[in-house]
Design a protein around this motif. Structure first.
Motif, short mmCIF file in Angstrom:
data_model
loop_
_atom_site.label_atom_id
_atom_site.label_comp_id
_atom_site.label_asym_id
_atom_site.label_seq_id
_atom_site.Cartn_x
_atom_site.Cartn_y
_atom_site.Cartn_z
N SER A 4 -0.60 -5.46 15.29
CA SER A 4 -0.64 -5.40 16.74
C SER A 4 0.74 -5.61 17.36
CB SER A 4 -1.60 -6.46 17.30
OG SER A 4 -1.14 -7.76 17.01
N GLU A 6 2.17 -6.30 21.63
CA GLU A 6 1.62 -6.58 22.96
C GLU A 6 2.71 -6.99 23.93
OE1 GLU A 6 -0.71 -10.39 23.24
OE2 GLU A 6 -0.55 -10.25 21.06
N ASN A 7 2.36 -6.87 25.21
CA ASN A 7 3.19 -7.40 26.28
C ASN A 7 2.26 -8.02 27.32
OD1 ASN A 7 2.14 -5.22 27.74
ND2 ASN A 7 4.00 -3.98 27.55
N GLU A 8 2.75 -8.24 28.52
CA GLU A 8 1.91 -8.92 29.52
C GLU A 8 0.78 -8.04 30.01
OE1 GLU A 8 5.62 -7.45 31.84
OE2 GLU A 8 5.03 -7.98 29.78
N ARG A 11 -2.46 -4.99 24.83
CA ARG A 11 -2.39 -5.28 23.40
C ARG A 11 -2.77 -3.99 22.66
NH1 ARG A 11 -2.91 -9.48 19.52
NH2 ARG A 11 -4.15 -8.87 17.71
N GLU A 13 -3.29 -2.04 18.87
CA GLU A 13 -3.52 -2.23 17.44
C GLU A 13 -3.44 -0.90 16.72
OE1 GLU A 13 -6.31 -6.23 17.13
OE2 GLU A 13 -7.25 -4.25 16.95
N SER A 23 -6.54 0.74 19.11
CA SER A 23 -6.87 -0.04 20.30
C SER A 23 -5.71 -0.03 21.29
CB SER A 23 -7.20 -1.49 19.92
OG SER A 23 -7.45 -2.28 21.07
N LYS A 27 -5.10 -6.32 29.29
CA LYS A 27 -5.26 -7.77 29.41
C LYS A 27 -5.85 -8.17 30.76
CE LYS A 27 -1.77 -9.25 26.08
NZ LYS A 27 -0.56 -10.09 25.86
N GLN A 30 -9.58 -6.27 30.61
CA GLN A 30 -10.29 -6.34 29.32
C GLN A 30 -10.98 -5.01 28.98
OE1 GLN A 30 -10.29 -8.99 26.90
NE2 GLN A 30 -8.51 -9.34 28.22
N GLU A 32 -11.11 -1.49 27.10
CA GLU A 32 -10.59 -0.84 25.89
C GLU A 32 -10.48 0.66 26.17
OE1 GLU A 32 -8.90 0.21 23.01
OE2 GLU A 32 -9.59 -1.81 22.44
N SER A 90 7.37 -5.38 20.09
CA SER A 90 7.01 -4.19 20.88
C SER A 90 6.93 -2.91 20.05
CB SER A 90 8.04 -3.97 22.00
OG SER A 90 9.34 -3.76 21.44
#
Length: 293
Positions: A4, A6-8, A11, A13, A23, A27, A30, A32, A90
């Motif tokens: 994975s 991710e950032n702010e 996320r 995958e 994925s 965030k 939520q 997908e 990243s």
């Protein structure tokens, strides 16, 4: 194994087997955005297509008098020999190099890399193919990401549409029952930038565009302002597909094509194949941008 980044905002995958994006999770909402490979409908999320896209006539081709077998979409998809080679907060990078096994089906020495770079609300998928042989290499490269629809309760597939960057007048190539391109085009877009999604749009399999002016297409809903933009400027062809009635749509940037129904099965004559000189590298990337409002 999944890796994975991710950032702010998101996320992401990627499954190491086949270097398959599996994925993009928001965030804040939520939500997908990538199809979760439900095996009862379609058991993939975003296969990587190399060195062929779609089906070969008879599942095989001829090169220098020898016949070779290649599966639909090639040798990266489902391949456990693809390995993670670099990882940062990243970025993820995966690689597959030629081997005795690959040379039996694709007789060219190569080094294949795919990189996933997350920047703000954008994911860049960047391919690098190196011809490490002494002769030209012929191949195709493409993506097959599947995006979830029905982002909000009460929506149906008919609330969604694709919006192209430019107004288009373009036909589509449809596929035979064997997955081969038909020689005659079917009318599709006429001076419009919009393609409505319906439960029956893909009853005859994928819609394949070979002459679009646009280099970007967005997935939009009539009932909310969210959108997914996919920029495919490095790819001359575009496939659009879903299992009929399924709540996802695949936007597939292609640098190559399936075999036509009248194919001679000669690899050097295959329509859409890239010719890469010895020692050279082919670069191609597409970018996914998610806009949540």
């Amino acid at each position: 194994m999944k890796y994975s980044i991710e950032n702010e905002h998101f996320r992401v995958e990627v499954e190491e087997v086949g270097a398959e994006l599996c994925s993009i999770l928001s965030k804040s909402s939520q939500r997908e955005y990538i199809w979760q490979a439900d095996p009862s409908i379609w058991g993939s999320s975003a296969p990587v297509l190399f060195p062929n896209i779609g089906a070969l006539k008879g599942g095989s081709y001829t090169f220098e008098g020898q016949r070779y077998q290649l599966p639909k979409h090639g040798i990266i998809r489902h391949n456990p020999n693809v390995k993670l080679i670099n990882r940062s907060p990243s970025r993820l990078s995966f690689s597959l190099s030629h081997s005795e096994e690959t040379m039996k089906v694709f007789p060219f020495p190569f080094d294949f890399k795919i990189n996933f770079l997350l920047m703000d609300n954008r994911l860049q998928v960047f391919h690098e193919i190196v011809n490490i042989g002494k002769d030209p290499m012929y191949f195709a490269i493409g993506g097959h990401p599947a995006f979830n629809l029905l982002w909000k309760k009460g929506e149906t597939i008919r609330d969604y549409f694709l919006e192209f960057q430019d107004r288009e007048t373009a036909g589509i190539s449809l596929l035979t029952n064997d997955g081969l391109l038909k020689k005659t085009e079917t009318p599709c877009l006429k001076d419009t930038n919009r393609l409505a999604l319906t439960e029956t749009l893909f009853d005859k399999d994928a819609l394949i565009f070979t002459e679009l002016n646009s280099s970007e297409v967005s997935i939009k809903s009539k009932k909310n302002k969210h959108q997914i933009k996919l920029n495919y400027a490095d790819f001359p062809f575009l496939g659009i597909w879903s299992k009929p009635g399924a709540p996802y749509v695949c936007i597939e940037p292609w640098d190559g094509l399936p075999d036509y129904e009248d194919s001679t099965q000669e690899w050097l004559a295959k329509m859409g194949n890239i010719k890469l000189k010895a020692g050279n590298t082919h670069y191609a990337s597409y970018q996914i941008q998610i806009l949540e409002h």
